[in-house]
Design an enzyme around this catalytic site. Structure first.
Site, short mmCIF file in Angstrom:
data_model
loop_
_atom_site.label_atom_id
_atom_site.label_comp_id
_atom_site.label_asym_id
_atom_site.label_seq_id
_atom_site.Cartn_x
_atom_site.Cartn_y
_atom_site.Cartn_z
N ASP A 391 0.85 -1.20 0.00
CA ASP A 391 0.00 0.00 0.00
C ASP A 391 0.88 1.24 0.00
OD1 ASP A 391 -2.14 1.71 0.16
OD2 ASP A 391 -2.51 1.38 2.29
N LEU A 392 1.91 1.22 -0.84
CA LEU A 392 2.86 2.33 -0.92
C LEU A 392 2.27 3.44 -1.78
CD1 LEU A 392 6.10 0.22 -1.38
CD2 LEU A 392 5.39 1.43 0.68
N GLU A 393 2.05 4.60 -1.19
CA GLU A 393 1.34 5.68 -1.86
C GLU A 393 2.24 6.86 -2.22
OE1 GLU A 393 -2.07 6.70 0.48
OE2 GLU A 393 -2.78 4.62 0.61
N HIS A 394 3.55 6.64 -2.18
CA HIS A 394 4.48 7.74 -2.47
C HIS A 394 5.41 7.38 -3.63
CE1 HIS A 394 3.18 9.83 1.16
NE2 HIS A 394 3.17 8.64 1.73
N GLN A 451 -7.98 1.54 -4.70
CA GLN A 451 -8.70 2.48 -3.85
C GLN A 451 -9.55 3.41 -4.73
OE1 GLN A 451 -6.11 4.50 -1.02
NE2 GLN A 451 -4.62 2.83 -1.17
#
Length: 567
Positions: A391-394, A451
């Site tokens: 869930d890496l969002e960067h 998402q």
């Protein structure tokens, strides 16, 4: 044929001689003369334990190898090339007017063994090939003035490499000293463990010169003997730490044990079934942000995959750790682990999530990829997680994250659960890093729960713009992944559990079930209708289990039963 066996004779030769004497499935060519008490193996470096010492090979096409070997740590490998047949020879001191038995163990196609310069009739024999080691043997008599003969082995034109081990020229002492008596081999080095199971640990190490066997010790007790440089220790207890060492041995004795010991923890026994055909994923918060605080044991049974959010990054790039929040009310970590085990025993998957809105782990090199795999696997072993969620969002580097996940999969085994939760923009085309990652690990990927919130309007697979929070938004964007190469079983619809779960994009549970029906059955669609149905669609995901509980489990009580009822 009867041989007198003396302790002073080298053990490497005695094993071959006794096997020859009893004819244990071996073909013996020629007739050997009766052995006398003074007979010895006149060949030197007969097992190639000291490289090619005493041997000469034509064309530079001979070398020693550590695999395959029959005894000890080395054998001869001859590789015919062009017009060279990789002939390897040794001049052996012999006694005139004496009878000798020449033998060797060979492997490969068309392997020759012979003796020339005997002073009488030169001899040779050969093997047409087969699997495993076989013994070649012949005999000769020396002439009245013969004090040396040349023994040789070679392959044949156009054939692949051949292997030779345990050469013997057995007969009266020719004065050359014969084979040196063995000495205790050195301590083995390079002991390492492979991927353990719940009850086994594979080990391997570097060969020790002169060793004919190795002893494996578990917590200081000898548990196994091996003749090669690897062994698998069995009969272990799940989720238990063990220390292993190995020693080398031959006829002269046994070396000290390797140091330091290698410590390995066996895996937790896998009581978890495979993820259901249709599954609901939820994120369980390891923090208190105003949502309902619950222990894992209190999570609704409507969730099939529980992603513990989140792992923490260390100062080492790619490395993970996990810190259980004291806000959750657990008395100790053992109680938390017990809850994980109970959920798994109930058929649920409990995985560790990496990333989140404020969390980040950098994986942009081989070293960081390995650090990720090793640390994630360590967490799986320590806590009982049976998978990982990305869930890496960067931003991610798909090349190195692929390496990391494949290394982790190799350690954890084929039942590892791997999920992802990219943002909507991350899955708009196959050229994005997240989409490239998903396709690169498709064979080990469980589900991508995109998402579908906090994004605003986005393009669907038909090139039209759809508003966030509608059935069309969920189905037309899922269609991009379905057409982009992911299997329907790898697609999940990710939505907030309540309006407080995200800044925007909340949809009612009935909108989620309508979108699932549209994709799986072709019913309850909006204006967008997929070109085909996808009955294998995996299911849905929500952020978060805690916000769902805060709303009285309104989301999971509707979506959970509906997912289980999909075709």
């Amino acid at each position: 044929m009867v041989f007198d066996v003396f302790d002073r004779r080298p053990r490497r030769w005695l094993g071959g001689a006794l096997a020859l004497a009893v004819g244990a499935g071996l073909t013996v060519l020629g007739t050997a003369a009766p052995a006398q008490a003074a007979d010895i193996n006149n060949a030197k470096n007969s097992g190639f334990e000291t490289g090619l010492a005493n041997w000469t090979c034509t064309g530079g096409n001979g070398a020693t190898t550590s695999t395959p070997v029959r005894t000890g740590a080395a054998a001869l490998k001859g590789t015919p090339a062009g017009s060279d047949i990789a002939r390897c020879s040794q001049t052996v001191a012999v006694k005139p007017n004496s009878s000798y038995t020449l033998s060797a163990h060979v492997q490969g196609s068309f392997v020759y063994l012979g003796a020339s310069g005997t002073g009488t009739t030169d001899v040779s024999t050969w093997s047409p090939g087969g699997t495993g080691w076989s013994q070649l043997s012949t005999s000769f008599r020396t002439g009245a003035s013969t004090t040396s003969v040349t023994v040789y082995t070679h392959g044949w034109y156009g054939q692949s490499a051949y292997y030779v081990d345990d050469v013997s020229v057995f007969g009266p002492d020719g004065g050359g000293g014969g084979e040196e008596p063995p000495v205790v081999p050195p301590v083995p080095t390079g002991l390492a463990a492979g991927t353990p199971t719940a009850t086994t640990v594979p080990l391997n190490w570097t060969a020790s010169a002169g060793a004919t066997q190795y002893h494996v010790y578990r917590n200081g007790t000898k548990v196994q003997t091996a003749t090669t440089t690897s062994a698998t220790v069995t009969g272990l207890t799940p989720d238990t730490s063990y220390q292993f060492t190995v020693s080398a041995a031959n006829a002269a004795g046994e070396s000290a044990a390797s140091a330091p010991p290698v410590t390995v923890r066996t895996r937790i026994e896998d009581t978890n079934p495979t993820v259901p055909r249709h599954a609901v994923t939820g994120y369980w918060q390891n923090f208190n942000n105003g949502a309902t605080v619950q222990k894992l044991r209190d999570v609704s049974p409507n969730y099939d995959i529980i992603a513990v959010a989140f792992a923490d990054a260390t100062t080492t790039p790619g490395e993970l750790t996990f810190n259980l929040s004291p806000a959750l009310g657990y008395a100790n970590v053992a109680e938390f682990k017990s809850d994980i085990a109970a959920k798994r025993a109930a058929g649920k998957s409990v995985i560790i999530s990496v990333g989140g809105e404020i969390g980040n782990v950098t994986i942009n090199s081989d070293a960081s990829a390995t650090a990720f795999a090793n640390s994630a696997y360590a967490l799986m072993q320590e806590y009982g997680f049976n998978g990982v969620d990305v869930d890496l969002e960067h931003g991610i580097n798909s090349t190195y994250l692929t390496k990391a996940l494949r290394q982790l999969s190799a350690k954890a085994g084929p039942r590892m659960v791997l999920t992802m939760a990219p943002q909507t923009l991350d899955m708009q085309s196959t050229g994005t890093e997240y989409f490239k990652l998903a396709l690169a690990v498709k064979d080990i990927l469980t589900v991508v729960n995109t998402q579908y919130y906090n994004s605003g309007a986005m393009l669907g697979c038909d090139g039209k713009v759809y508003s966030q929070g509608t059935v069309d938004f969920l189905t037309a964007l899922s269609c991009i992944q379905l057409q982009g190469g992911l299997d329907p079983s790898q697609i999940g619809i990710g939505v907030p559990a309540s309006p407080r779960g995200a800044g925007g994009g909340y949809v009612s549970p009935s909108t989620v079930t309508a979108a699932l029906d549209c994709l799986a059955r072709g019913t309850n669609c909006g204006t967008f209708r997929p070109a085909q149905t996808y009955p294998g669609i995996r299911g849905a995901m929500t952020w978060s289990i805690n916000w769902d509980a805060h709303a009285g489990n309104a989301w999971s009580n509707v979506v959970g039963p509906h997912v289980r009822g999909l075709p």
